[in-house]
Design a protein around this motif. Structure first.
Motif, PDB file in Angstrom:
ATOM      1  N   PHE A 251       0.844  -1.189   0.000  1.00  0.00           N
ATOM      2  CA  PHE A 251       0.000   0.000   0.000  1.00  0.00           C
ATOM      3  C   PHE A 251       0.884   1.245   0.000  1.00  0.00           C
ATOM      4  O   PHE A 251       1.875   1.302   0.729  1.00  0.00           O
ATOM      5  N   ASP A 252       0.513   2.256  -0.816  1.00  0.00           N
ATOM      6  CA  ASP A 252       1.292   3.495  -0.795  1.00  0.00           C
ATOM      7  C   ASP A 252       0.614   4.552   0.064  1.00  0.00           C
ATOM      8  O   ASP A 252      -0.575   4.479   0.356  1.00  0.00           O
ATOM      9  N   THR A 253       1.407   5.544   0.474  1.00  0.00           N
ATOM     10  CA  THR A 253       0.952   6.563   1.414  1.00  0.00           C
ATOM     11  C   THR A 253       0.302   7.760   0.732  1.00  0.00           C
ATOM     12  O   THR A 253       0.010   8.767   1.388  1.00  0.00           O
ATOM     13  N   GLY A 254       0.092   7.701  -0.579  1.00  0.00           N
ATOM     14  CA  GLY A 254      -0.533   8.811  -1.282  1.00  0.00           C
ATOM     15  C   GLY A 254      -2.018   8.910  -0.976  1.00  0.00           C
ATOM     16  O   GLY A 254      -2.609   8.056  -0.321  1.00  0.00           O
ATOM     17  N   GLY A 255      -2.614   9.997  -1.482  1.00  0.00           N
ATOM     18  CA  GLY A 255      -4.066  10.120  -1.405  1.00  0.00           C
ATOM     19  C   GLY A 255      -4.599  10.854  -0.196  1.00  0.00           C
ATOM     20  O   GLY A 255      -5.808  11.081  -0.101  1.00  0.00           O
ATOM     21  N   PHE A 256      -3.734  11.252   0.721  1.00  0.00           N
ATOM     22  CA  PHE A 256      -4.207  11.925   1.933  1.00  0.00           C
ATOM     23  C   PHE A 256      -3.504  13.266   2.156  1.00  0.00           C
ATOM     24  O   PHE A 256      -3.359  13.723   3.280  1.00  0.00           O
ATOM     25  N   GLU A 259      -1.062  14.072   4.948  1.00  0.00           N
ATOM     26  CA  GLU A 259      -1.488  14.082   6.350  1.00  0.00           C
ATOM     27  C   GLU A 259      -0.907  12.862   7.078  1.00  0.00           C
ATOM     28  O   GLU A 259      -1.208  11.718   6.740  1.00  0.00           O
ATOM     29  N   MET A 260      -0.105  13.106   8.065  1.00  0.00           N
ATOM     30  CA  MET A 260       0.563  12.011   8.764  1.00  0.00           C
ATOM     31  C   MET A 260      -0.382  11.197   9.633  1.00  0.00           C
ATOM     32  O   MET A 260      -0.104  10.028   9.927  1.00  0.00           O
ATOM     33  N   ASN A 261      -1.491  11.766  10.065  1.00  0.00           N
ATOM     34  CA  ASN A 261      -2.430  10.972  10.856  1.00  0.00           C
ATOM     35  C   ASN A 261      -2.963   9.795  10.058  1.00  0.00           C
ATOM     36  O   ASN A 261      -3.256   8.737  10.617  1.00  0.00           O
ATOM     37  N   ALA A 262      -3.105   9.967   8.731  1.00  0.00           N
ATOM     38  CA  ALA A 262      -3.548   8.853   7.896  1.00  0.00           C
ATOM     39  C   ALA A 262      -2.502   7.742   7.880  1.00  0.00           C
ATOM     40  O   ALA A 262      -2.837   6.550   7.928  1.00  0.00           O
ATOM     41  N   VAL A 263      -1.225   8.122   7.820  1.00  0.00           N
ATOM     42  CA  VAL A 263      -0.144   7.132   7.833  1.00  0.00           C
ATOM     43  C   VAL A 263      -0.095   6.432   9.183  1.00  0.00           C
ATOM     44  O   VAL A 263       0.026   5.201   9.262  1.00  0.00           O
ATOM     45  N   ARG A 264      -0.198   7.202  10.262  1.00  0.00           N
ATOM     46  CA  ARG A 264      -0.161   6.609  11.604  1.00  0.00           C
ATOM     47  C   ARG A 264      -1.341   5.659  11.816  1.00  0.00           C
ATOM     48  O   ARG A 264      -1.200   4.587  12.425  1.00  0.00           O
ATOM     49  N   ALA A 265      -2.518   6.062  11.323  1.00  0.00           N
ATOM     50  CA  ALA A 265      -3.693   5.198  11.465  1.00  0.00           C
ATOM     51  C   ALA A 265      -3.508   3.903  10.699  1.00  0.00           C
ATOM     52  O   ALA A 265      -3.865   2.819  11.178  1.00  0.00           O
ATOM     53  N   ALA A 266      -2.915   3.977   9.504  1.00  0.00           N
ATOM     54  CA  ALA A 266      -2.675   2.774   8.706  1.00  0.00           C
ATOM     55  C   ALA A 266      -1.741   1.822   9.434  1.00  0.00           C
ATOM     56  O   ALA A 266      -1.906   0.593   9.364  1.00  0.00           O
ATOM     57  N   LEU A 267      -0.770   2.367  10.150  1.00  0.00           N
ATOM     58  CA  LEU A 267       0.207   1.536  10.847  1.00  0.00           C
ATOM     59  C   LEU A 267      -0.393   0.765  12.020  1.00  0.00           C
ATOM     60  O   LEU A 267       0.247  -0.139  12.563  1.00  0.00           O
ATOM     61  N   LEU A 268      -1.619   1.098  12.408  1.00  0.00           N
ATOM     62  CA  LEU A 268      -2.294   0.309  13.438  1.00  0.00           C
ATOM     63  C   LEU A 268      -2.671  -1.078  12.928  1.00  0.00           C
ATOM     64  O   LEU A 268      -2.821  -2.018  13.706  1.00  0.00           O
ATOM     65  N   VAL A 298       7.686  11.563   7.332  1.00  0.00           N
ATOM     66  CA  VAL A 298       7.793  10.106   7.312  1.00  0.00           C
ATOM     67  C   VAL A 298       9.143   9.686   7.881  1.00  0.00           C
ATOM     68  O   VAL A 298       9.238   8.712   8.645  1.00  0.00           O
ATOM     69  N   LYS A 299      10.196  10.418   7.559  1.00  0.00           N
ATOM     70  CA  LYS A 299      11.502  10.141   8.168  1.00  0.00           C
ATOM     71  C   LYS A 299      11.412  10.215   9.684  1.00  0.00           C
ATOM     72  O   LYS A 299      12.089   9.456  10.406  1.00  0.00           O
ATOM     73  N   VAL A 304      10.601   2.840  11.258  1.00  0.00           N
ATOM     74  CA  VAL A 304       9.378   2.573  10.493  1.00  0.00           C
ATOM     75  C   VAL A 304       9.351   3.454   9.246  1.00  0.00           C
ATOM     76  O   VAL A 304       9.038   2.996   8.144  1.00  0.00           O
ATOM     77  N   GLY A 305       9.688   4.719   9.410  1.00  0.00           N
ATOM     78  CA  GLY A 305       9.711   5.628   8.273  1.00  0.00           C
ATOM     79  C   GLY A 305      10.744   5.234   7.234  1.00  0.00           C
ATOM     80  O   GLY A 305      10.492   5.322   6.028  1.00  0.00           O
ATOM     81  N   GLN A 306      11.902   4.781   7.676  1.00  0.00           N
ATOM     82  CA  GLN A 306      12.929   4.337   6.731  1.00  0.00           C
ATOM     83  C   GLN A 306      12.478   3.107   5.957  1.00  0.00           C
ATOM     84  O   GLN A 306      12.781   2.961   4.766  1.00  0.00           O
ATOM     85  N   GLN A 307      11.725   2.229   6.616  1.00  0.00           N
ATOM     86  CA  GLN A 307      11.187   1.062   5.921  1.00  0.00           C
ATOM     87  C   GLN A 307      10.220   1.491   4.828  1.00  0.00           C
ATOM     88  O   GLN A 307      10.249   0.974   3.706  1.00  0.00           O
TER      89      GLN A 307
END
Length: 318
Positions: A251-256, A259-268, A298-299, A304-307
């Motif tokens: 899954f890619d992090t685009g589309g939001f 917004e980092m909250n979307a990335v953090r929520a995905a990581l749950l 993301v860094k 996690v960000g480096q991954q």
């Protein structure tokens, strides 16, 4: 090396035909907003500058006009244009655009894009000529891409079907719902199992599916819901659980909009090893400063960000 798997572009000829004398053009499908055209889409010099400024080494570029499988000649034109830009700017890496249902000319274009042009992936939309992602008429295409060794990038279709004809909801939430359904179809429809070596990237964090996974998982209990044995609603993966198969999709992090909250929520729900970076430049992120901020944020997730930025890409791009 940092990779961005969600970068948009369109050939200058296509954009100028849409724009005319206007600096910006909103395209509608049946009266519903579906896509925006503006000069940044063909300004590859500006894209390359933005990539360098943001510390992005490789951008896998796709064109909306060629992702829905309509016109093979248009796809060839897009692929050739991307190839010329790649020769000038090594950070700009094209994705193959083709007609997935055409096993003659469409498949030849996949071979040409991968073997002659040197592309590493193929781009399609979440519906192809009206077909859902688990439609068996797409299976020869999946087999072709799997055997080629390329990855498959899936972007939401532009004209999302359904009763979402107000408040620009087709783009803001309709596309995400379409991606959530597409992800479930890939799993319950047997695509992930049937093509185990096909590396699939679902864009937009799968439409934000992480927030829905608790509910989706519960509905895999077919006896509980009374759908066991139903030829459509009772289908589950033949091997492994829903989540076993979910873990095989990227899954890619685009589309939001960064917004980092979307990335953090995905990581749950998602593990970093199945996430790649995507910006959605220059549609949702347009300024180079905003792109750099997203990368830096993301860094800021540490290992996690480096991954996400670097590590997972090594397993996606062969």
């Amino acid at each position: 090396m940092i990779s961005d798997f969600h970068i948009h572009y369109a050939p200058e000829k296509i954009v100028k035909e849409k724009l005319g004398d206007a600096p910006f053009k909103l395209i509608k499908s049946n009266g519903i907003p579906s896509y925006s055209y503006h000069p940044r889409l063909y300004n590859i010099e500006q894209m390359a500058e933005t990539l360098e400024y943001s510390d992005i080494d490789a951008a896998y570029v796709s064109c909306a006009a060629g992702m829905e499988g309509g016109d093979i000649d248009l796809c060839k034109f897009i692929n050739d244009d991307l190839y010329q830009w790649n020769k000038k700017f090594s950070r700009v890496c094209g994705l193959v655009h083709t007609k997935p249902l055409d096993q003659t000319n469409g498949f030849k274009e996949i071979d040409r894009g991968l073997q002659e042009l040197g592309f590493k992936g193929v781009a399609i939309a979440s519906q192809v000529e009206g077909l859902e992602l688990d439609d068996e008429r797409l299976f020869p295409f999946y087999e072709k891409v799997e055997k080629s060794g390329a990855f498959l990038f899936i972007h939401p279709c532009l004209a999302v079907p359904g009763n979402i004809d107000a408040f620009d909801m087709a783009r803001s939430v309709g596309r995400e719902f379409n991606l959530i359904m597409g992800t479930i179809r890939l799993i319950n429809g047997g695509v992930v199992e049937r093509f185990p070596n096909l590396r699939i990237i679902m864009s937009h964090l799968g439409g934000g599916i992480a927030a829905m996974l608790g509910r989706v998982r519960k509905y895999q209990e077919k006896e509980f819901w009374g759908t066991a044995g139903d030829p459509v609603h009772g289908k589950v993966p033949a091997n492994g659980t829903f989540m076993d198969n979910f873990r095989k999709i990227y899954f890619d992090t685009g589309g939001f909009i960064g917004e980092m909250n979307a990335v953090r929520a995905a990581l749950l729900e998602m593990i970093p090893e199945q996430m790649v970076f995507g910006s959605d430049y220059p549609q949702e992120i347009r300024a180079k400063e905003d792109m750099k901020t997203f990368v830096d944020n993301v860094k800021g997730l540490g290992d996690v960000g480096q991954q996400i930025l670097r590590g997972t890409a090594k397993n996606v791009v062969k």
